[in-house]
Write a protein that holds these residues in place. Sequence first.
Motif, short mmCIF file in Angstrom:
data_model
loop_
_atom_site.label_atom_id
_atom_site.label_comp_id
_atom_site.label_asym_id
_atom_site.label_seq_id
_atom_site.Cartn_x
_atom_site.Cartn_y
_atom_site.Cartn_z
N PRO A 26 0.77 -0.98 -0.62
CA PRO A 26 0.32 0.02 0.14
C PRO A 26 0.47 1.01 0.24
O PRO A 26 2.40 0.94 0.38
N ARG A 27 -0.03 2.73 -0.48
CA ARG A 27 0.73 3.41 -0.19
C ARG A 27 0.85 4.10 0.91
O ARG A 27 -0.16 4.21 1.27
N PHE A 28 1.92 4.38 1.24
CA PHE A 28 1.76 5.08 3.00
C PHE A 28 2.64 6.73 2.84
O PHE A 28 3.15 7.04 2.18
N ILE A 29 0.89 7.52 3.72
CA ILE A 29 1.90 9.03 3.56
C ILE A 29 1.44 9.64 4.92
O ILE A 29 0.77 9.02 5.92
N PHE A 30 2.80 10.34 5.40
CA PHE A 30 3.30 10.40 6.57
C PHE A 30 2.90 11.83 6.62
O PHE A 30 3.22 12.85 6.07
N CYS A 31 1.83 11.94 7.16
CA CYS A 31 1.14 13.59 7.65
C CYS A 31 2.17 14.68 8.33
O CYS A 31 2.11 14.52 9.14
N TRP A 69 16.65 11.24 2.90
CA TRP A 69 16.37 11.75 3.60
C TRP A 69 15.29 10.34 3.98
O TRP A 69 14.82 9.20 3.23
N GLY A 70 15.23 9.77 5.45
CA GLY A 70 15.07 8.43 5.85
C GLY A 70 13.20 8.68 6.29
O GLY A 70 12.81 9.86 6.74
N ILE A 71 12.20 7.87 6.88
CA ILE A 71 11.24 7.06 6.91
C ILE A 71 11.62 8.30 8.27
O ILE A 71 10.31 9.21 8.90
N GLY A 72 12.47 7.61 9.06
CA GLY A 72 12.36 9.18 10.93
C GLY A 72 12.22 9.95 10.67
O GLY A 72 11.73 10.51 11.42
N ARG A 73 13.02 10.69 9.48
CA ARG A 73 12.56 12.25 9.76
C ARG A 73 11.54 12.42 9.37
O ARG A 73 10.84 13.37 9.27
N ALA A 74 10.55 11.64 8.40
CA ALA A 74 9.13 11.77 7.70
C ALA A 74 8.02 11.64 9.50
O ALA A 74 7.23 12.19 9.90
N VAL A 75 9.29 10.71 9.77
CA VAL A 75 7.70 10.59 11.64
C VAL A 75 8.53 11.90 12.70
O VAL A 75 7.00 12.05 13.33
N ALA A 76 9.45 12.22 12.69
CA ALA A 76 9.80 13.26 13.62
C ALA A 76 8.71 14.90 12.82
O ALA A 76 8.74 15.36 14.21
N ALA A 77 8.83 14.73 12.37
CA ALA A 77 8.10 16.05 11.86
C ALA A 77 6.74 15.91 11.20
O ALA A 77 5.85 16.91 12.48
N SER A 78 5.79 14.19 11.77
CA SER A 78 4.57 14.39 11.74
C SER A 78 4.80 14.06 13.01
O SER A 78 3.13 14.48 13.51
N ALA A 79 5.40 14.09 14.07
CA ALA A 79 5.06 13.92 15.83
C ALA A 79 5.77 15.07 16.40
O ALA A 79 5.97 15.37 17.78
N CYS A 80 6.24 16.45 15.73
CA CYS A 80 6.81 16.63 16.76
C CYS A 80 5.72 18.48 17.16
O CYS A 80 5.68 18.89 16.31
N PHE A 81 5.17 17.53 18.22
CA PHE A 81 4.00 18.64 19.02
C PHE A 81 3.84 19.31 19.78
O PHE A 81 5.37 19.71 20.97
N PRO A 82 3.44 21.25 19.50
CA PRO A 82 4.18 22.06 19.93
C PRO A 82 3.51 22.24 21.49
O PRO A 82 2.81 21.39 21.55
N PRO A 83 3.50 22.66 22.84
CA PRO A 83 4.72 23.77 22.39
C PRO A 83 6.49 23.12 22.93
O PRO A 83 7.67 23.74 22.79
N PHE A 84 6.00 22.03 22.74
CA PHE A 84 7.46 21.26 23.72
C PHE A 84 8.59 21.19 22.47
O PHE A 84 9.39 21.37 22.95
N PHE A 85 8.21 21.03 20.72
CA PHE A 85 9.14 20.83 20.31
C PHE A 85 8.99 21.97 19.24
O PHE A 85 8.15 21.91 18.61
N ASN A 86 10.39 22.36 18.87
CA ASN A 86 9.71 23.19 17.80
C ASN A 86 9.97 22.71 16.53
O ASN A 86 9.78 21.56 16.39
N PRO A 87 9.42 23.28 15.51
CA PRO A 87 9.41 23.21 14.07
C PRO A 87 10.54 22.54 13.44
O PRO A 87 11.72 22.97 13.65
N LEU A 88 10.25 21.27 12.46
CA LEU A 88 11.50 21.27 12.13
C LEU A 88 11.78 21.35 10.59
O LEU A 88 10.80 21.41 9.57
N ARG A 89 13.47 22.51 10.75
CA ARG A 89 13.61 23.45 9.26
C ARG A 89 12.85 22.27 8.07
O ARG A 89 14.10 21.09 8.05
N LEU A 90 12.67 22.78 7.02
CA LEU A 90 12.37 21.84 5.71
C LEU A 90 14.43 21.67 5.15
O LEU A 90 14.47 20.48 4.25
N ASP A 91 14.86 22.95 5.40
CA ASP A 91 16.26 22.63 4.40
C ASP A 91 16.88 22.27 3.23
O ASP A 91 17.50 21.39 2.68
N LEU A 92 15.74 22.84 2.46
CA LEU A 92 15.32 22.06 0.47
C LEU A 92 15.18 23.24 0.32
O LEU A 92 14.25 25.23 0.69
#
Length: 408
Positions: free
Chosen positions: A155-160, A191-214
């Motif tokens: 199946p197609r996996f989509i991390f949001c 770019w690993g799957i770990g990056r997708a999970v981290a961006a998807s799960a960096c809940f505020p205000p505890f975690f600052n957003p992840l810079r895209l770097d592109l």
Amino acid sequence: MNPVPTYPSTDSTANQGEGTAERYAPGRHRSGIALCLSGGGFRATLFHLGALRRLNEIGLLAKIDTITSVSGGSIAAAFLATGLTWPLTGPVSDQDWERRIASRLRAFAGKNLRTPALLRAFLPPWQTDQAVRAMMAAYGGALAEAPLAALPVHPRFIFCATDLYGGVNFVFERDRIGDYRLGYRAPPDDWGIGRAVAASACFPPFFNPLRLDLEISGFKGGHGRLPVGTDLRLSDGGLYDNLGLEPVWKNHETILVSDGGAVFGSLGDAGLLARLSRYVDVIDYQGVAVRKRWLISNFVSQAMYGAYWGIGSATSHYARGGAGYPQDLVKSTIAPVRTDLDAFSSEEADVLENHGYTLADAAIATHLARLAPAPMPPLRVPSPPLFDAGAAHGALQDSARRLLFGRW
């Protein structure tokens, strides 16, 4: 094995020259089955683990075409994507499921991921997204540094995640990343799957957003032009859509939603600071509530087919619901369990997995029995000792508390 379906574009730019109905209405021709795994920290991860186990037992996991995920749901999705050999031709055996999925996920949720990542922010080099990058490293290590290109074709996996610049849903997939405002491009090879999970799960205000770097010039087909040098950052996918519906609601015929997110509860006024937090909670609640009402109204009108099960529900709510935890226990003890990324005990994990398992069974039996074998395989509750209401209550007595440094 189901053929891999092709889906019409869900981008808002796809129909810019057409009328309002064509731009915003769902597609007339739907196909495929989607599974949406909500956010909600490790609580949601373990709740989804139980639901996934039951979907596997009845053979429905092998029929799913698209799996979308947010935050805690993305943790479950990542282990699912990397732990099994896809596409599936039928149910995975109990032994393989336990070895390749369940035991790994429970062990991961048994560690305090939140506090070490946050403490890393106070060590050099000082960067605003240092904590979420530490979390990204933890996910990458658990997933053997698997790249996005290693995700299954079907199946197609989509991390949001959420694009804070455009305020829209940002997706990580096997062959593309981006959103409809920014545009899309192929993911970098490193770019690993770990990056997708981290961006998807960096809940505020505890975690600052992840810079895209592109460079934004690499994204094509976006709606509007972004200024060169725009600082693009990604935050928790739950900010935009905690149910993970956005990528699939327009074009899939059948949608399953497993919701382990926070349950809104009544609360008296407790002063200014608590009131400020309550304002945010109400705004968040109404957004999720609108999506749920819209989703279920579409099921009722048969604009689409599907089933929804939420952590605050009991199997007694379903016409064909079977064994499950009683409603009073769900409301008083299970629904308030913390949504966090600190360590969950094995007893907490057992109760949450049992709950997701029985709710998924009740929802499918009631609303989508046509997709399951008749009769459905008998229930094999993951943890029988913790299926007793008294034992479950004892295991979760302190589980609603969010501790400053977590449960080590």
